[in-house]
Design a protein around this motif. Structure first.
Motif: not given
Length: 883
Positions: A530-537, A632-638
Motif C-alpha cells: 500500500l505504501g508503494w501504491q500511494l506513492f504511485e498515485h 489495493d489502493i483502488t479508485a474508491r480509496v483514492l
C-alpha cells in the motif's frame, strides 16, 4: 530506593533547545536567507572519521589537514569514530585527542557527532561491560540443551541451572514434529522422566524422542570491536553487550562511555558536539530475557508466561496454536515496552539532560518481520530518540528499488520509518548512515532518501581518503573528486529544507506491529504494498503507529495531530489480525471529528484489551469511511482520501514528492525515480509565486508560465531522468535570479552527432559517441576530454541557446570557445551558452569523469555500490536548443 522497569517521564528542568533540536516554522524570507549556506547543524555528515597512529603530533597534523579538506569541500559535520589502534578507546590519550579535535572543529565552525561505541552494535563499551560489569551482560532465553532419548527410557539427571521449562518432542523419520509433551520443572532440581513407549514396536511408525531444556543464560548478540585483544576484526560474542532490558545496565554503559566524553568535552555539548550516535542495538542471538521479565510480564498481563515459553522453540511441522501465538504477542508487547524505556529512554534522558541529541538506527529496517523479532517495535524504540535513523546498505539504487518480487517481503520505503517517527514525535531531523554520494547511484540514493523525509545524510564521498581502512592515513597528495563539494552542498541545502517547517502529509498508513507480533505476515506485506501504491498515485504519507493512535496524537482540526503539529486527515489500515479497544474508541472520535478511517484488505477479527491471550469480539467497523476488501489502493480509496495537495494531468507512477509548510509558504520536493525524461502539468496547493530553489547552486528562480488558482498554482513540471526539483509557493524573496524558462518546449538548432575526438586513458580516439566500455576501456574513472568543432548560426533575438546532453555518466565540465562553464554532476546536463556560442565556427570541449562502481562502503573509490554498471562516458545525444 527500589528501581522498577517503568520509565519515569522527563520531569527535570532542561536547558533551552537549540533551533535544530525542535520543530521550527520559519518564514520564506528566513529560509531564503539561509538557503545558499544553511546552518551547519543541518549539514551533510562525514561518516566515521577517525585518526589513529603511534605519533600524536603526526596524528594531530592529519586531523588539521583533514578538517580543512572537509570544510573546503562543503562538509562541516563529522561523525567521530575512535578507530583502530592508538590511542586506545576511552584512554586519557584518546580523550586528549577528542579535546583537540573538538577545538579544531570549533575554529572552523564545524560540528561533531560522537560514535558511542568502539565499532558496533552499541552497548558493549569497547569490551568494558564484560570486564567491569559482567553481571549486567545481555541475557536470553535459549533451548541450548537437548537430550536424545529412546522410547521407554527413564531419564534421570540434574536440571540445568536457570531452567525455565522442559518439554519432549517426538519426531518422525522425515524430521516433522508429531507431538510435544510438557515436563514439569522439578522443584528439587533433579529430573526423572520416563519416555513413552510410542514408536518402539516394529508395527508402529518410527519416532525419535528429544528432551529440551529451555533456560535463561548470558548470551550476547555479536559485537565487532575496533581494539580486540587478539588483533582481529572478528564479529562474535567475546565482548558482551549490556542487558538492554535493565536500566541499570544502560546507566553503566553511559557511565563508561558518555560520561567519559562529557568529562573531556562537556563544555561543548549542544554547541560543537551535537550528540551521540548509536548503531544497531538488537537481539539477534536469542529471545530477550532480563531477571525481572516474568515479574514484569505477570504485572502487566495478569498471567504466568512460563507455560508458554516452550512454544517459542517448537518448529519443524509443529505449528503454533492460536493460544501460543497470542501469548507470544503478549511477550513481545511486554519486552518491547521495557526496551523502549530501559535502553532508548535512558539514553535519551541522559542526552536531554546535557543538551545533546541521541541519534540511533536499528537493524533490519527493510524487513519488518525481522526487525520486530529483534527490536520489538520500531516506533516504541524511537519514541524518545531525538534523531531517528536508518541504514541504507546500498540497496536504494535504481535497479533495485522498483523491482518488487510480488511478495512484498522487502520494504524499500524503509526511510519512511525514520521520518515518520520524527514527524509523529515532534523531531526535526532524520539520519541515514549511507545517505548517498557521487555518481548516478549515489545521487539517486540521496534524492530517494530526501524525498522520503531524511534530513541528515552521511555521504559516501571520498573527501578524506580513497577508501579502505578508515583509520589509515590518506596520502598527502590525495585529491577528492570534483563532485565531492557539489554533492555535499546539495545535501546541505536539501537536508536543511527537509528539516525545517512542518511536514504536511495528510495520510497516515497504520503500522500493524500488533498483528506482526501475532505472526501475521500478510499485515507486513500489505503495508509495504500500500505504501508503494500511494506513492504511485502521488499521495504522500507517514506511517502512523499504535502509540499515536492510542494516545500520543490528539484529535483536532479534522484529524489526528502529531507532535510536529501535522494533521492526518485520513488513516489507511492494511490487512490486520487485531485492533485494540483503545484504537477503536479513538478512531470513532477521529471520524466524528471529520477524519477518514479506511480499511484496505483483511479487516481485524479480534479486539485486544489488556492481553492478546484473552482478545475476543469482532470489531464493529460500521463507523469506517470505507472498507475496501480488494487489498489495493483502488479508485474508491483514492476518492475517499482528502483533497490532494499535488495533482498531475496524467499518470506518473515514478514521481514521488514530499511537502512541508512554512509560515507563509509551501515547499515541495519532487523526484523522478525513473530513467526517462517526463513532463506533466502539476497543480499544487499554495498561494503566491511558484519558484524553483536549486539545491545545486543555492539560487532561486521564479517559474514561468504559472497559472494561479484560488488556493493552488499550476505549472509545467519537467524532470530529466532521475532528476529532483524543489518548488516553493509563496512570496518571492529579494535577490532572486531571472525567471526559469519552461523546459517543456524548445527548438533544436543543431544535433552534434558524428565523430568526436577524445583522449581516452592515454589514447587519441576519433569515434561517434560510445561508452568507454564499448571502446575497450573498463573500470576507468577518467577524466576524458571530448572535442567537437561545429558551425552555428547567430542566436535568435530574444532567445537563449542551451547545450543539452541527454545521457552522461556522470560528471562534466564544459568549455566553449575557451570560455569555462559550470560543472554538472547529475541531470539535467544543460548549459546556457548564449554568451559563449558564436555565429560560425565553434570549438567545444567536454571533460567527463565517472564514479566507478564499488563493492560497498569502504571500497576503493568510496562510491556506493551499484546494482548494475551504467555505461561510462558521454553518451549523448548532444544538442543546441533555443528557448
Amino acid at each position: 530506593m527500589k528501581r522498577t522497569l517503568v520509565f519515569l517521564l522527563f520531569s527535570f528542568a532542561m536547558p533551552a533547545q537549540r533551533p535544530w533540536q525542535q520543530i521550527t516554522i520559519p518564514s520564506l524570507g528566513e529560509v531564503a536567507a539561509n538557503f545558499k549556506a544553511p546552518p551547519r547543524e543541518y549539514g551533510a555528515i562525514q561518516p566515521f572519521a577517525s585518526w589513529n597512529g603511534p605519533d600524536p603530533q603526526e596524528v594531530r597534523a592529519r586531523i588539521v589537514r583533514d578538517l580543512d579538506r572537509l570544510a573546503a569541500n562543503g562538509i562541516f559535520v563529522v561523525n567521530l569514530s575512535p578507530g583502530r589502534g592508538e590511542p586506545k578507546y576511552l584512554s586519557p590519550a584518546h580523550m586528549e585527542q577528542v579535546k583537540f579535535t573538538v577545538a579544531e572543529a570549533a575554529k572552523r565552525g564545524m560540528r561533531l557527532w560522537i560514535q558511542d561505541e568502539s565499532d558496533y552494535p552499541s552497548g558493549f563499551a569497547g569490551g568494558n561491560i564484560s570486564r567491569q560489569y559482567p553481571q549486567l551482560g545481555m541475557q536470553g532465553i535459549v533451548a541450548d540443551i537437548r537430550v536424545h532419548v529412546v522410547p521407554g527410557q527413564t531419564l534421570t539427571m540434574p536440571a540445568p541451572p536457570d531452567t525455565l521449562a522442559i518439554f519432549a518432542t517426538k519426531t518422525s523419520t522425515d524430521q516433522q514434529i508429531q507431538g510435544v509433551i510438557p515436563i514439569p520443572v522439578p522443584a528439587n532440581g533433579q529430573l526423572k522422566w520416563t519416555v513413552p513407549a510410542q514408536g518402539s514396536t516394529p508395527n508402529e511408525p518410527r519416532l525419535t524422542w528429544e528432551v529440551v531444556f529451555v533456560r535463561h543464560v548470558y548470551v550476547s548478540s555479536p559485537t565487532r570491536n575496533f581494539n580486540r585483544e587478539d588483533g582481529t576484526r572478528a564479529k562474535d560474542a567475546l565482548y558482551s553487550l549490556i542487558d538492554y532490558l535493565d536500566p541499570e545496565a544502560t546507566r553503566a554503559f553511559l557511565r563508561i562511555t558518555h560520561e567519559t566524553y562529557r568529562q573531556a568535552v562537556g563544555d561543548e555539548f549542544g554547541k560543537i558536539v551535537l550528540g551521540f550516535f548509536g548503531d544497531e542495538p538488537d537481539y539477534s542471538s536469542s529471545i530477550p530475557w532480563t531477571p525481572k521479565l516474568l515479574e514484569e510480564f505477570e504485572q502487566r498481563k495478569g498471567y504466568d508466561l512460563k507455560p508458554y515459553i516452550p512454544s517459542f522453540f517448537i518448529g519443524r511441522g509443529a505449528e503454533a496454536t492460536e493460544e501460543t501465538r497470542r501469548a507470544r504477542a503478549d511477550y513481545y508487547d511486554v519486552w518491547s515496552a521495557i526496551f523502549q524505556n530501559s535502553f532508548f529512554g535512558e539514553q535519551a534522558e541522559w542526552c536531554k539532560k546535557y543538551n545533546v541529541e541521541y541519534l540511533v538506527h536499528l537493524n533490519h529496517e527493510e524487513t519488518m518481520i525481522s526487525l520486530e523479532h529483534s527490536e520489538g517495535d520500531y516506533f516504541r524504540d524511537n519514541r524518545y530518540v531525538e534523531v531517528p535513523g536508518i541504514d541504507n546498505l546500498n540497496q536504494l539504487v535504481p535497479d533495485a528499488v522498483h523491482r518488487p518480487d510480488g511478495t512484498w517481503n522487502i520494504n524499500n520505503n524503509f526511510p519512511k520509518l525514520a521520518s515518520s517517527a520524527a514527524h509523529l514525535f515532534g523531531k526535526p531531523k532524520v539520519w541515514a548512515e549511507e545517505g548517498g554520494g557521487a555518481g548516478i547511484d549515489g545521487k539517486y540514493q540521496l534524492d530517494f532518501q530526501l524525498v522520503r523525509g531524511v534530513t541528515a545524510l552521511q555521504l559516501r564521498v571520498p573527501v578524506l581518503r580513497g577508501g579502505g581502512d578508515p583509520s589509515a592515513a590518506a596520502p598527502t597528495a590525495f585529491a577528492p573528486p570534483p563532485q565531492a563539494a557539489m554533492v555535499a552542498w546539495y545535501a546541505n541545502r536539501g537536508g536543511y529544507l527537509m528539516a525545517i517547517g512542518r511536514p504536511a502529509a495528510q495520510v497516515g498508513l497504520y503500522h500493524p506491529g500488533n498483528s506482526i507480533w501475532m505472526g501475521d505476515q500478510e499485515a507486513d506485506r500489505s503495508t509495504t504494498k500500500l505504501g508503494w501504491q500511494l506513492f504511485e498515485h502521488q499521495v504522500d504519507w507517514d506511517y502512523f503507529d499504535e502509540q499515536s493512535l492510542g494516545s500520543v496524537a490528539t484529535i483536532g482540526n479534522g484529524g489526528f495531530q502529531n507532535l510536529s503539529g501535522q494533521v492526518y486527515k485520513a488513516i489507511i489500515f492494511p490487512s490486520m489480525t487485531v485492533i485494540t479497544r483503545t484504537a477503536l474508541a479513538r478512531l470513532q472520535a477521529f471520524v466524528k471529528a471529520g477524519g477518514k478511517a479506511i480499511f484496505v484488505g483483511k479487516t481485524p477479527g479480534l479486539i485486544v484489551e489488556k492481553t492478546f491471550l484473552n482478545a475476543k469480539d469482532v470489531p464493529d467497523l460500521s463507523f469506517a469511511t470505507l472498507i475496501e476488501p480488494a487489498g489495493d489502493i483502488t479508485a474508491r480509496v483514492l476518492a475517499a482520501l482528502p483533497k490532494p495537495d499535488v495533482k498531475l494531468d496524467s499518470a506518473f507512477p515514478r514521481l514521488t514528492y514530499t511537502h512541508r509548510s512554512w509560515r507563509d509558504a509551501e515547499m515541495y520536493f519532487f523526484f523522478n525515480e525513473s530513467h526517462q525524461a517526463e513532463s506533466r502539468v502539476a497543480t499544487v496547493s499554495g498561494r503566491g509565486q511558484a519558484q524553483a530553489w536549486d539545491l545545486a547552486t543555492g539560487e532561486i528562480h521564479p517559474l514561468s508560465g504559472v497559472v494561479a488558482e484560488s488556493d493552488a498554482v499550476r505549472f509545467q513540471l519537467v524532470l530529466g531522468p532521475y532528476e529532483a526539483k524543489v518548488v516553493v509557493v509563496g512570496p518571492l524573496p529579494s535577490g532572486v535570479g531571472p525567471a526559469e524558462l519552461s523546459w517543456a518546449a524548445g527548438n533544436t538548432l543543431a544535433e552534434l552527432g558524428g565523430d568526436w575526438t577524445l583522449e581516452l586513458n592515454g589514447k587519441q580516439v576519433t569515434t561517434p559517441l560510445k561508452s568507454w566500455e564499448d571502446l575497450g576501456t573498463q573500470s576507468f574513472a577518467g577524466p576524458v576530454t571530448y572535442r567537437k568543432q561545429f558551425t552555428a548560426s547567430a542566436a535568435p533575438a530574444g532567445k537563449r541557446v542551451y547545450l543539452e546532453i541527454g545521457d552522461l555518466n556522470d560528471y562534466a565540465r564544459v568549455k566553449l570557445n575557451g570560455k569555462e562553464l559550470e560543472a554538472h554532476g547529475w541531470q539535467p546536463y544543460r548549459w546556457d551558452i548564449t554568451n559563449a556560442v558564436t555565429a560560425g565556427a565553434n570549438e567545444l570541449e567536454v571533460e567527463v569523469r565517472t564514479t566507478i562502481a564499488a563493492a560497498g562502503p569502504g571500497a576503493a573509490t568510496g562510491a556506493p555500490a551499484r546494482g548494475r554498471g551504467p555505461a561510462s562516458g558521454l553518451l549523448g545525444p548532444v544538442r543546441l536548443v533555443e528557448r
